[in-house]
Every structure is written in C-alpha cells, then in structure tokens.
Design a protein around this motif. Structure first.
Motif, short mmCIF file in Angstrom:
data_model
loop_
_atom_site.label_atom_id
_atom_site.label_comp_id
_atom_site.label_asym_id
_atom_site.label_seq_id
_atom_site.Cartn_x
_atom_site.Cartn_y
_atom_site.Cartn_z
N ALA A 235 38.87 43.55 43.84
CA ALA A 235 39.55 44.27 42.76
C ALA A 235 40.09 45.56 43.35
N GLY A 236 41.28 45.98 42.91
CA GLY A 236 41.87 47.17 43.51
C GLY A 236 43.09 47.66 42.77
N VAL A 237 43.95 48.38 43.50
CA VAL A 237 45.18 48.96 42.95
C VAL A 237 46.35 48.43 43.76
N ASN A 238 47.38 47.95 43.07
CA ASN A 238 48.56 47.44 43.75
C ASN A 238 49.79 47.67 42.88
N LYS A 239 50.77 48.41 43.42
CA LYS A 239 52.04 48.67 42.73
C LYS A 239 51.82 49.19 41.31
N ASN A 240 51.00 50.23 41.22
CA ASN A 240 50.75 50.91 39.94
C ASN A 240 50.04 50.05 38.90
N TYR A 241 49.33 49.05 39.36
CA TYR A 241 48.50 48.22 38.49
C TYR A 241 47.07 48.18 39.04
N LEU A 242 46.11 48.07 38.14
CA LEU A 242 44.79 47.63 38.55
C LEU A 242 44.84 46.11 38.64
N VAL A 243 44.30 45.57 39.73
CA VAL A 243 44.39 44.12 39.95
C VAL A 243 43.02 43.54 40.23
N LEU A 244 42.88 42.25 39.92
CA LEU A 244 41.62 41.55 40.06
C LEU A 244 41.88 40.20 40.71
N LYS A 245 41.07 39.84 41.71
CA LYS A 245 41.25 38.55 42.38
C LYS A 245 40.76 37.44 41.47
N MET A 246 41.68 36.56 41.11
CA MET A 246 41.35 35.43 40.25
C MET A 246 41.94 34.17 40.87
N LYS A 247 41.08 33.21 41.15
CA LYS A 247 41.49 31.95 41.80
C LYS A 247 42.25 32.24 43.10
N GLY A 248 41.76 33.22 43.84
CA GLY A 248 42.32 33.54 45.14
C GLY A 248 43.55 34.42 45.12
N MET A 249 44.06 34.76 43.93
CA MET A 249 45.27 35.58 43.80
C MET A 249 44.94 36.90 43.11
N MET A 250 45.57 37.98 43.59
CA MET A 250 45.39 39.28 42.94
C MET A 250 46.23 39.32 41.67
N THR A 251 45.56 39.39 40.54
CA THR A 251 46.21 39.30 39.23
C THR A 251 46.26 40.68 38.57
N PRO A 252 47.43 41.12 38.10
CA PRO A 252 47.51 42.42 37.41
C PRO A 252 46.67 42.41 36.14
N ILE A 253 45.91 43.49 35.95
CA ILE A 253 45.09 43.63 34.76
C ILE A 253 45.72 44.61 33.77
#
Length: 469
Positions: free
Chosen positions: A258-276
């Motif tokens: 889980a982290g920060v990417n392009k001004n979004y908080l993101v979460l790894k879901m099914k191997g992909m970083m998904t914007p939250i």
C-alpha cells in the motif's frame, strides 16, 4: 474462556481507573471476591467509589494499598503500574499470577483481535480501522487506550465480531499472547522516564521500550497478519519476530503493499496497485496520516471491505480530538489543537503537515525528551514564531536557537488565555496557530485533554479582528 474460573477467589484490581472499575465489574459478575487497591483516598478517586461499593467491592486505599498481595489469588494490574515495584516482584516470586485487562482480552475474547501499536497515530489508526469494518457490516468493539474498557463486555462478544485495540508499550510489556492482526506504526521514543504523579511505570531504555512493543507480533501464528511501516526501520524490523504473513505500507517507495502514487493512496489488489482515494479528498492533514490510513486499509483488505466503503469512510473521517484537530477559524486564522502530541516526534509530524505560516505553541512538563530534532525541523518549516510554555520552554528554546538563532520566541506565559491572546495578536490572516506541545501537560494543566480543551475554548471565543494585524 470456559476454563477461566475465579468463582469465590480473591481478585485484586490494582488501580481504580476507568479500566480498573470495568475490570472490577467483570470479576464481580464471575462471582469473585473483588478488592480494589489504590494509593488515593475515596475523595481523590471520586464517583467510582459509589459504584464499586454498591457491587460489594472491598476498597483498600492509602499508602499501604500494595501490602499483603500474597493473600490474593489473582492481581489485575493497571498499565501505569510498574512490574518492577518491590511488592509486585515479591508477589510474582510467591506464585501469584499478575495479569491486566489487555492480557485478559487477548486470552479470552471469542473473536479475532486487531492490535495497533506505535509511538504516534495508534488512536487515529485504531479508530479508522473500526470505522472501516463497522461500515462493512461487522460488529466492532474498540478499546485499549481509545474507546471504552471492554473486559466487562466479554460475555456479549461472539466469534463473528471483531475487537480493535490500541495498545501502548505498557499494555504489551508482559504480554504472552498476540492478536490475529498486528499493526505496527512508526516506533520512536517515549515513556523513558516517569513524571506522572499517578503512575510508576517507565522503560529503563529505548531497547526496553521497543522490546515491549514486539510482544504485539511475537506470539502470532502463520495464519495471522502483521502490517508494518516499511518507511520506519524499527517498525519494519518487527517482521523478523512474527510467524504471520507480513504486509507493508510506504509513502516513499513503490515496493510495498500500500502506498502513494500520482496523488492517490493505492492498495495492491490481485497483484495490481489500485487507487483508493485522491489525496485531495482526505480530511486528515499530514503525510503521517496518509501512513495511518494505508495501515487501516491493509487491515480492511484482510476483512474484504469494498473499495467503495473505504472511499466513503476515509473521505468523511475527521480524526480524533486533540490530534491535529481543527477547532476554529477567526479572521482568516486557523487554530489546530494537537495537544495529544507529548513527544518531539509527534510535534515534528504536526509541523510538517502545514505549508501555511505557523505560530507554534510548544512546551510543558518533563518526559526526558531530546528536542534537538524538533529544533532542526522548525528551522526547515514555515514556523514564524514559537510560544514556549512550562518547564520545557528553556530546553526547547535552546534546541530552536541552535538552528534558528533569529526566530521570534515568546516565553513566560502561564495561562492558556494569555497564550491564545498573544498568538492572536501576533498572527496574520492565512496563518495557522498550532498547539503541538512535544511535552507532557502536568504543571499548567491537569492532563492533555484539559490543555486541548482550554485551547479550543479560548480560540472559539475570540473576537474577529476589525483590521489586518
């Protein structure tokens, strides 16, 4: 739980706190002979005395409250009481079991437990986890250092429920059982000296403080989950002491769950970083709160909370009182109450949450802290002036002067009314007045809540300025 039988046995509750009163209520319900031991008088304890006496609890108060502990079958210790007290050492040697409300919850709760520890952000993260889970349909109990004491509510809990506990080092230091989900936030330095007149506990070293917190993960099983802050070396090191699956969050690297990417908080879901959620939709200020949210999301993911629910809860979550709490805006000046900040690390995190000019209110009573890093952080921040209060004012001023010799510093104010009046007179529109003390509250105030409530009350009663300062 079926094997926990104290009927007819003598149980001593050591410390008549809110938690201690709840523990007494629980043991009375189990048919134990309950004693409450406290060095204070009935007058000092207050209203809790009536409730305890109505339940048939025997009170042993005054300076001899820890005498003859060997006559009890079980001792239930308040976290603020040091295990190194001679009376407790003697009791242990004589074979008396010493436990605590935290230990009992971890051992007896029929439902999964989520435990949160760290030096800062525990209460915010634990509360957000509880909000996320309850909005997903779970019945959630929130306790530990936040929420309400929960031992007396054990009989109503079921295996389908979830229990979220905010846990301090004192609650964990004698632990021998870990929660099914452990969350380890940033681990700094705290509780290395005791200046609380109602407490005897402290850690004798930084290593001891960290080691106590490791009990959160030390007894986990392979099917459990451990969430750690990858950006903090100490928190990240906890992964070496658990058998559980480890997931990490980070606001600085992409190699995390889980982290920060392009001004979004993101979460790894099914191997992909998904914007939250977009950062702009988060009410909580500061990168440290991004970390708290990411940790909470990893727990929510464990319990299959939908992304839509995460978005809804996070976007509306305004945090807890006394934690970077926005309390007033007067004449274009915003007042933030961060009275829960009692260490330099938490004050630094608060300061870094703003780009606006800051008038900082800091200081208080001794906790054995080193303010050097705070002084350095202030020199690299938008702090325009510091109002320093309490016994720690000289130490903080020395730390500031080392890096910012020309920063305007005001000392000598002794009431919150004086402090707020002076800050308001000096500040310009568009600025922030930030109470983030980096020190304990004893001396000028009863506790951190009193300090924060006074700040809030005086800020909210200010008369708007009729012209620019």
């Amino acid at each position: 739980m079926q094997n926990f039988n104290v009927f007819g046995k003598k149980v001593a509750i050591l410390g008549v706190s809110l938690e201690g009163t709840d523990s007494a209520r629980y043991f009375v319900s189990l048919g134990a002979k309950v004693f409450c031991c406290d060095r204070r008088s009935k007058a000092q304890i207050g209203d809790r005395v009536n409730e305890l006496e109505k339940q048939g609890v025997v009170l042993r108060l005054g300076s001899a409250y820890l005498h003859n502990l060997e006559e009890y079958n079980l001792l239930v210790r308040t976290p603020g009481m040091s295990l190194r007290l001679p009376e407790l050492v003697t009791a242990l040697k004589s074979g008396i079991k010493i436990t605590s409300q935290t230990k009992l919850l971890l051992e007896l709760a029929p439902c999964p437990i989520i435990g949160v520890t760290g030096t800062k952000g525990k209460g915010t993260t634990a509360t957000l986890i509880a909000e996320l889970l309850s909005n997903a349909g779970y019945r959630v109990y929130l306790g530990g250092n936040v929420g309400q004491p929960l031992l007396s509510r054990l009989p109503e809990m079921t295996p389908a429920d979830l229990l979220v506990l905010e846990l301090s080092s004192f609650q964990l230091e004698d632990g021998d059982c870990s929660p099914q989900v452990a969350v380890v936030l940033t681990v700094g330095s705290d509780h290395l000296a005791n200046f609380d007149p109602l407490s005897t506990n402290f850690h004798q070293s930084q290593a001891g403080y960290v080691d106590a917190k490791k009990n959160l993960v030390r007894f986990q099983k392979a099917e459990d989950l451990c969430v750690v802050n990858a950006d903090d070396p100490v928190a990240n090191s906890f992964s070496k002491f658990t058998k559980a699956q480890v997931v990490r969050y980070s606001t600085t690297t992409k190699d995390s769950d889980a982290g920060v990417n392009k001004n979004y908080l993101v979460l790894k879901m099914k191997g992909m970083m998904t914007p939250i959620i977009p950062l702009t939709e988060i009410k909580l200020r500061g990168r440290h709160n991004w970390e708290n949210i990411l940790a909470a999301c990893l727990v929510a993911q464990r319990y299959e909370v939908p992304v839509q629910t995460m978005q809804k809860v996070i976007s509306s979550f305004a945090g807890l009182p006394h934690r970077l709490e926005k309390v007033a805006t007067v004449s274009g000046i915003t007042f933030y109450n961060d009275s829960f900040s009692t260490t330099p690390e938490t004050a630094i995190a608060a300061i870094r949450s703003f780009t606006e000019p800051i008038i900082l209110i800091a200081g208080g009573s001794e906790k054995g802290a080193d303010f050097t890093k705070l002084g350095e952080a202030i020199s690299k921040s938008p702090v325009q002036m510091a109002i320093l209060i309490g016994d720690m004012a000289p130490k903080i001023e020395t730390a500031i002067r080392k890096f910012s010799p020309h920063l305007k510093i005001i000392t000598g104010l002794t009431t919150m009314k004086q402090i707020i009046t002076k800050a308001f007179a000096e500040v310009r529109p568009g600025s922030v007045v930030l109470l983030s003390p980096a020190a304990a509250s004893f001396g000028l105030f009863k506790n951190y809540k009193d300090r924060g409530n006074q700040f809030k009350a005086y800020a909210q009663t200010l008369t708007p300025k009729t012209h620019s300062a």
